[in-house]
Design a protein around this motif. Sequence first.
Motif, PDB file in Angstrom:
ATOM      1  N   LYS A  87     -40.064  -3.572  35.230  1.00  0.00           N
ATOM      2  CA  LYS A  87     -40.337  -3.009  33.898  1.00  0.00           C
ATOM      3  C   LYS A  87     -39.258  -2.007  33.519  1.00  0.00           C
ATOM      4  O   LYS A  87     -38.773  -1.995  32.381  1.00  0.00           O
ATOM      5  N   ILE A  90     -36.015  -3.885  32.692  1.00  0.00           N
ATOM      6  CA  ILE A  90     -36.106  -4.531  31.374  1.00  0.00           C
ATOM      7  C   ILE A  90     -35.874  -3.499  30.272  1.00  0.00           C
ATOM      8  O   ILE A  90     -35.130  -3.758  29.317  1.00  0.00           O
ATOM      9  N   GLN A  91     -36.494  -2.325  30.410  1.00  0.00           N
ATOM     10  CA  GLN A  91     -36.321  -1.280  29.395  1.00  0.00           C
ATOM     11  C   GLN A  91     -34.880  -0.785  29.337  1.00  0.00           C
ATOM     12  O   GLN A  91     -34.292  -0.663  28.265  1.00  0.00           O
ATOM     13  N   PHE A  94     -32.085  -4.300  29.335  1.00  0.00           N
ATOM     14  CA  PHE A  94     -32.282  -5.420  28.416  1.00  0.00           C
ATOM     15  C   PHE A  94     -33.013  -5.012  27.147  1.00  0.00           C
ATOM     16  O   PHE A  94     -33.653  -5.841  26.502  1.00  0.00           O
ATOM     17  N   SER A  97     -36.442  -6.359  26.378  1.00  0.00           N
ATOM     18  CA  SER A  97     -36.649  -7.794  26.187  1.00  0.00           C
ATOM     19  C   SER A  97     -36.730  -8.532  27.522  1.00  0.00           C
ATOM     20  O   SER A  97     -35.729  -8.712  28.213  1.00  0.00           O
ATOM     21  N   ALA A  98     -37.935  -9.001  27.851  1.00  0.00           N
ATOM     22  CA  ALA A  98     -38.105  -9.806  29.062  1.00  0.00           C
ATOM     23  C   ALA A  98     -37.356 -11.129  28.918  1.00  0.00           C
ATOM     24  O   ALA A  98     -36.816 -11.663  29.888  1.00  0.00           O
ATOM     25  N   LEU A 101     -33.817 -10.718  29.953  1.00  0.00           N
ATOM     26  CA  LEU A 101     -33.735 -10.659  31.417  1.00  0.00           C
ATOM     27  C   LEU A 101     -33.789 -12.059  32.012  1.00  0.00           C
ATOM     28  O   LEU A 101     -32.974 -12.414  32.872  1.00  0.00           O
TER      29      LEU A 101
END
Length: 127
Positions: A87, A90-91, A94, A97-98, A101
């Motif tokens: 998590k 991702i933050q 990216f 946005s998962a 990733l």
Amino acid sequence: MNPTTTIPKPTAAELDLLQTLWPLDAATAKQVHAAMQVERPDVTYATVLRLMQIMHGKGILIRDASERAHVYAPAQAQDSLQTNLLKDLIQKAFAGSAKALVLAALRSGLSKKERAEIERLLKDEQP
């Protein structure tokens, strides 16, 4: 540890040690050292013990000091820690946005076996 207290993110060396300790559930520094030497014969007992003591101080490991040889265990389950690290990645990397990733992971090169497993998982998720 208080449930509202957050466990700090482990360093690369700490994650390496956790990868050894998770399958053992709980172990002494001697047992962890022996297990780590399979992959890294250069690692010393003193290094493993010191790292485990530091990790205990940070709250990454819990310690049972009731016996002469202290027994250490991860303070957080493997899947829980990995989810939290993911998590955070991702933050930070990216923009939340998962999808970005996953696309980056797919571009980084997958084996045919890994790709087939992912496709199977995605098909199972379809309604």
